[in-house]
Design a protein around this motif. Sequence first.
Motif, PDB file in Angstrom:
ATOM      1  N   MET A  41       0.893  -1.183   0.024  1.00  0.00           N
ATOM      2  CA  MET A  41       0.390   0.090  -0.044  1.00  0.00           C
ATOM      3  C   MET A  41       0.515   1.193   0.086  1.00  0.00           C
ATOM      4  O   MET A  41       0.269   2.411  -0.228  1.00  0.00           O
ATOM      5  CB  MET A  41      -0.830   0.057   0.970  1.00  0.00           C
ATOM      6  N   ASN A 196      -4.082 -10.710   4.269  1.00  0.00           N
ATOM      7  CA  ASN A 196      -4.675  -9.531   4.859  1.00  0.00           C
ATOM      8  C   ASN A 196      -5.394  -8.767   4.187  1.00  0.00           C
ATOM      9  O   ASN A 196      -4.777  -8.180   3.080  1.00  0.00           O
ATOM     10  CB  ASN A 196      -3.174  -8.931   5.651  1.00  0.00           C
ATOM     11  N   ASP A 219      -7.238  -2.606   0.675  1.00  0.00           N
ATOM     12  CA  ASP A 219      -5.904  -2.717   0.720  1.00  0.00           C
ATOM     13  C   ASP A 219      -5.570  -4.133   1.176  1.00  0.00           C
ATOM     14  O   ASP A 219      -5.729  -4.543   2.280  1.00  0.00           O
ATOM     15  CB  ASP A 219      -5.028  -1.876   1.588  1.00  0.00           C
ATOM     16  N   GLY A 221      -3.013  -7.778   1.082  1.00  0.00           N
ATOM     17  CA  GLY A 221      -1.486  -8.018   1.056  1.00  0.00           C
ATOM     18  C   GLY A 221      -1.284  -9.521   1.147  1.00  0.00           C
ATOM     19  O   GLY A 221      -1.767  -9.855   2.247  1.00  0.00           O
TER      20      GLY A 221
END
Length: 691
Positions: A41, A196, A219, A221
């Motif tokens: 991010m 995540n 966001d 990941g």
Amino acid sequence: MTYDDIRKQFLDYFESHGHKIVPSASLIPNDPTLLFTVAGMVPWKGILQGVEPAFAPRVADVQKCIRAGGKHNDLDEVGYDGRHHTFFEMLGNWSFGDYFKEEAISMSWELLTRVFGLDPNRIVVTTHISDDEATAIWKKITGKDAIRLDKDNWWSAGDTGPCGPCTEMHYDFGSDIPGDLPGSGNEGNRFVEIWNDVFMQYDRDANGVLTPLPKQNVDTGAGLERFASIMQNKQDNYDTDLFMNLIHAIESVTGVKKTDENTPSFKVIADHLRAVGFAIADGVIPSNSDRGYVIRRILRRAMRHGQMLGHRGALLSELYPALIQEMGATYPELAHEQEHVTEIIRNEENAFTDMLQNGMKLLDSELPKINNKTLPGDIAFKLFDTYGFPIDLTQMILRDKGLDVDVAGFEKCMTEQKERSRADTKGTKVLWESQEQLPATDDSAKYMPDTEMQSKVLAILRDGEFVTMAQPGDNVEVALDKTVFYGTQGGQVGDMGELHKDDAIAMTVSETSRANNIVVHKGTLNAPLSVGDIVKPVINLNIRQQTARAHTATHLLQAALRKVLNTDVEQRGSKVSPDSVRFDFSFGRAMTDEEKIAVENLVNEWINADMPVTHEEMDIESARARGAMALFGEKYGDVVKVITAGDVSCELCGGTHIYHTGEILKAKINKEKSISSGIRRITMSVGTLAE
Ligand code: SER
């Protein structure tokens, strides 16, 4: 499924769900609060905060990340387990004000279970204690009850900026592997966090106050290395295809086979190769501060592990081709920057090889003396100061032996050293500058160094205090009303010499500097000296001659570079010392061996031609009309000195020079290297040193 397959399938999936696919951003973030890009991010922080426009509502990418040296720091973990890396790749999908919790969760779930084919029963999910919405979505889509956690399920990249609750997916490797549920703090190798999804809802300010963001963003990941370990059914990321190939390369460079005992060293080297290689390819230069120091530390740790395998000297520079082989297709910058990266790593390795051997000898001799299993802080400091051992390198070495370092003692030595050096250098400059009543030194005779003059002592500084009188043996700094000494300026180091009083040496001057317009003579007294005394300043003409020929040689070097490379080459800094030159200039790549030889030959040709060197004073307009080269950004007075060497060089310069190029005797280029992006450094010897 290989790394390449996973990257591709991930991006293909999100592309087919309307996402724009973009390449990884640099590891050097455009963000002063972070040393490195620590998560996918980071490049999108501005968009997530709503201060930059989104270029697409949905985006997916694979981002290069480094977590070392800052708030997000995994450095100490690397090598000792199978899950941590300093460098890793993060798969991510992004919604910039587009979809939110429901769609994010359902796409994650579909990708994990349908595309990657993971067993739904092996996936455990967690949500933030406050997040009933995400918890209900999981229940609805999968029938799963999420584990509710607090800190583990709140995400932010830095202390300020976008943040929010997150939901994590963990993979269960099975009950035959020790480990408890996520959040237990004892997950062992059984439960591994794989993905995540962060729901960026808030902006946190410096006081910790949360303000809702104008748009709700997602966001996500996922660590590629962990994905690979699951898809390849390995409990250790370092057993996956990419790492196994790097490890084989390490075996062939070191000539040592991986065994159970030496595995941590292989992991550390493989990991550190990636961090160092990628960071330098992105423009980080190893140095003594900030991200440059993190990379230097990582590189030195890798060398230590190489040494533990019995390897000496170049290591990561030898392994870099293997990194290109594994990852160059995805990251073309690795091959593009190969020459630059290899050279920088090699320079670092050359500099540290002997220090590492000698530092280890010192450490080995200290180990038997250790009490309480703790190495004294002053020894750790000596290792740092003399042998370049970062404190964490010393800690790492000792940790393997079950020993510790007195870090507080180390830091005390660091502080003391800083204070000493402040007092040594800056401190006295500041002190001189505060002497407003002192007149500027008349140093107009500096270009006629054998001028005999009687000068008056105006001030004496001893141990940080101005005194009226000092004694033999005292280390002092002295200001005179006039002098023949050249004080360090314009890159040329100052003179050495003596102050004579009553025909005897009253002071040996080892260094001459400048503070504003005051020439400061530094050295040791051989006789008592008082303010008001009359002395004769006498410089060491030999050393002056060595410095002068180095300075004229610097001008020839610049002219030769412009001739051989191109006329865009510009001086960016220099240090002219007796018989040696350091010259920094703008140029975008390493010089080839042929170019270096051509430059050196040209300089020597000009030396052998014994061209006249003229020293003229003129007004700045005439100097410009003459085509004299000036330093960009430098301030010049109305009357300037112009140094002209034959028909090859004409420069504005306040330094001291010789009168015939033949006095230089000879020039020899020792090194050419990069010091930062677009800036090269040449070191050259001249005179008897070159001969
Ligand atoms: N920023 C979150 C993380 O790094 C999700 O991408 O875990």
